[in-house]
Design an enzyme around this catalytic site. Structure first.
Site, PDB file in Angstrom:
ATOM      1  CB  CYS A 100      39.685  35.031  44.107  1.00 13.83           C
ATOM      2  SG  CYS A 100      38.963  35.340  45.748  1.00 13.83           S
ATOM      3  CG  HIS A 139      35.685  34.464  41.960  1.00 11.20           C
ATOM      4  ND1 HIS A 139      36.307  33.276  41.607  1.00 11.20           N
ATOM      5  CD2 HIS A 139      35.950  34.656  43.275  1.00 11.20           C
ATOM      6  CE1 HIS A 139      36.917  32.772  42.674  1.00 11.20           C
ATOM      7  NE2 HIS A 139      36.715  33.590  43.692  1.00 11.20           N
ATOM      8  CD  GLU A 170      35.598  32.920  38.081  1.00 11.01           C
ATOM      9  OE1 GLU A 170      35.788  32.231  39.100  1.00 11.01           O
ATOM     10  OE2 GLU A 170      36.195  33.992  37.869  1.00 11.01           O
TER      11      GLU A 170
END
Length: 238
Positions: free
Chosen positions: A114, A216, A218
């Site tokens: 990001c 993102h 994750e």
């Protein structure tokens, strides 16, 4: 000596708490990033924003993650360095830019996420769109509501390392950014795009692993995103 569990340095946000007693800066990082790295077999450590310690950090770490953050850059060059930006954000940016530059020079594995993607794009000579919605109304859709919401697909660019890692098929991602990239610099190549031409992934050719993604990964950890983190950790381990 090669470590079975590579040490990954992770950058953190730096925020000034003016209402604290006494007023003071503090570091912050979403634990999900570290949880994901641990799941992939790495040992994450948080790195303070100390630009003069960059090479010491790189001596200590096998790889680097430049994390995202809530601060919105106000100009395409990201900072004017004229005192108009919050000093703690300028400090973080100077540190992360120096860190990524040295990762490239020293051929250390690095992953930008990001805001980290945007810093990598800057370091490699690219340009930032400060407010996507001001450029095109349809680009406002990149500001999704939640980190675990799939907003749009990312299309890997054939022939890139990113495509080799995640596969050639488009896959869904979250989208949490008001700012974005349509032009990359001469030191990087476009590795993934959204259907509306916003650049979603870039990579630096000829390096062990220097790659940035605008979203993102994750939070969703789809199969392509797991392969991305796994490839990064493997590159840090080598």
């Amino acid at each position: 000596m090669k470590r079975a569990r590579p040490v990954i340095g992770v950058t953190a946000d730096l925020e000034h708490y003016g209402d604290a007693r006494p007023p003071r800066p503090a570091y912050g990082l979403d634990a999900t990033t570290c949880d994901t790295l641990r799941e992939m077999g790495a040992v994450p450590i948080i790195l303070p924003s100390e630009a003069d310690a960059v090479d010491d950090y790189l001596d200590l770490c096998d790889g680097i993650v430049v994390s995202g953050g809530g601060y919105q850059f106000r100009v395409p060059e990201m900072f004017r360095f004229d005192g108009t930006e919050p000093p703690e954000k300028e400090r973080r940016f100077r540190f992360e830019a120096r860190l990524l530059q040295r990762c490239i020079e020293r051929d250390k594995a690095a992953l930008g996420v990001c805001g980290g993607f945007q810093v990598l794009n800057h370091v490699t000579g690219g340009e930032l769109i400060v407010v996507l919605a001001d450029e095109r109304a349809e680009w406002a859709g990149h500001r999704g509501a939640a980190a675990r919401e799939t907003v749009h697909p990312v299309v890997p660019v054939a022939g890139t390392r990113f495509a080799a890692i995640v596969g050639g098929a488009p896959f869904g991602t979250n989208s949490l950014h008001r700012q974005g990239v349509t032009r990359v610099g001469p030191r990087a190549v476009v590795a993934g795009v959204a259907p509306d031409d916003i650049v979603e992934a870039i990579e630096v050719p000829g390096r062990r692993f220097v790659l940035g993604v605008q979203w993102h990964p994750e939070f969703l950890l789809s199969d392509p995103e797991r392969r991305l983190f796994s490839a990064f950790v493997d590159a840090a381990r080598d």
